[in-house]
Write a protein that holds these residues in place. Structure first.
Motif, short mmCIF file in Angstrom:
data_model
loop_
_atom_site.label_atom_id
_atom_site.label_comp_id
_atom_site.label_asym_id
_atom_site.label_seq_id
_atom_site.Cartn_x
_atom_site.Cartn_y
_atom_site.Cartn_z
N LYS A 170 11.13 7.64 4.68
CA LYS A 170 10.20 6.97 4.16
C LYS A 170 9.45 6.21 5.04
O LYS A 170 9.95 5.65 5.68
N MET A 171 8.06 6.25 4.93
CA MET A 171 7.24 5.33 5.68
C MET A 171 7.64 3.84 5.62
O MET A 171 7.87 3.43 4.44
N ILE A 172 7.39 3.10 6.91
CA ILE A 172 7.73 1.79 6.86
C ILE A 172 6.85 1.30 7.90
O ILE A 172 6.33 1.74 9.02
N LEU A 213 0.55 9.87 6.11
CA LEU A 213 -0.02 8.85 6.80
C LEU A 213 -1.68 8.75 6.47
O LEU A 213 -2.39 7.66 6.61
N ASN A 214 -2.21 9.98 6.51
CA ASN A 214 -3.71 10.05 6.17
C ASN A 214 -3.80 9.28 4.77
O ASN A 214 -5.08 8.48 4.74
N ALA A 215 -3.13 9.69 3.83
CA ALA A 215 -3.34 8.76 2.61
C ALA A 215 -3.23 7.39 2.64
O ALA A 215 -4.01 6.72 1.92
N LEU A 216 -2.31 6.86 3.40
CA LEU A 216 -2.10 5.53 3.48
C LEU A 216 -3.26 4.93 4.30
O LEU A 216 -4.05 3.84 3.74
N ALA A 217 -3.78 5.38 5.27
CA ALA A 217 -5.16 5.04 5.99
C ALA A 217 -6.39 5.09 4.99
O ALA A 217 -6.99 4.16 4.90
N PHE A 263 0.76 -1.11 -0.15
CA PHE A 263 -0.06 -0.03 0.01
C PHE A 263 0.85 1.28 0.01
O PHE A 263 0.58 2.11 -0.80
N ILE A 264 1.90 1.12 0.81
CA ILE A 264 2.73 2.36 0.81
C ILE A 264 3.31 2.80 -0.51
O ILE A 264 3.53 3.96 -0.95
N THR A 265 3.74 1.67 -1.36
CA THR A 265 4.39 1.86 -2.56
C THR A 265 3.55 2.30 -3.71
O THR A 265 4.02 2.92 -4.71
N THR A 266 2.24 2.36 -3.39
CA THR A 266 1.31 2.58 -4.51
C THR A 266 1.04 4.24 -4.20
O THR A 266 0.08 4.82 -4.82
N LEU A 267 1.34 4.81 -2.92
CA LEU A 267 0.86 6.10 -2.64
C LEU A 267 1.63 7.01 -3.62
O LEU A 267 2.95 6.61 -4.15
N PRO A 268 1.26 8.28 -4.02
CA PRO A 268 2.30 9.11 -4.74
C PRO A 268 3.40 9.45 -3.97
O PRO A 268 4.31 9.67 -4.78
N SER A 269 3.42 9.57 -2.98
CA SER A 269 4.65 9.91 -2.04
C SER A 269 4.65 8.96 -0.63
O SER A 269 3.75 8.76 -0.26
N SER A 270 5.82 8.30 -0.53
CA SER A 270 5.79 7.73 0.79
C SER A 270 6.73 8.35 1.60
O SER A 270 7.05 7.70 2.80
#
Length: 128
Positions: free
Chosen positions: A120-122, A64-68, A50-57
């Motif tokens: 980067k988010m992990i 974080l909101n986009a990930l949720a 999911f993180i890798t599909t975000l426009p920015s990680s």
């Protein structure tokens, strides 16, 4: 010939869309099962996808909101960012709360998100 090309292209696009929907449903079912079973490694794998599909990680409140939001939209489960950079560990962590129905019960878990040396988010942890 032109109509045949349009028909074939339309068929290809439709089949790719159906394939993506099936993959998404399978991924979401894997995520739910992994959360139920507290399988942290499998949850880590799926959340990382999911993180890798975000426009920015990049580790930000917005991402974080986009990930949720992405998890909630794709997997038909409640997912909300509880706090950003609020767990004062080294490195600091953020929390996303996940909940979904499982039969007659509601499963509720928290996913901790942190960051690597490139900011980067992990995935960091899964807990009650």
């Amino acid at each position: 010939m032109r109509y045949l090309a349009i028909f074939l292209l339309g068929t290809l696009v439709l089949s790719l869309n159906i394939s993506c929907e099936k993959d998404s449903k399978a991924t979401c079912q894997q995520l739910k099962n992994s959360i139920i079973n507290s399988d942290k490694e499998q949850v880590k794998t799926i959340i990382t996808q999911f993180i890798t599909t975000l426009p920015s990680s990049t580790y930000t409140q917005q991402n974080l909101n986009a990930l949720a939001s992405s998890v909630q939209q794709h997997c038909a489960m409640n997912a909300s960012a509880l706090c950003f950079d609020c767990i004062q560990t080294m490195p600091t962590q953020s929390e996303i709360r996940i909940s979904f129905a499982n039969g007659a019960t509601t499963v509720e878990k928290t996913i901790d998100i942190s960051y690597n040396s490139n900011n980067k988010m992990i995935f960091y942890n899964l807990h009650d």
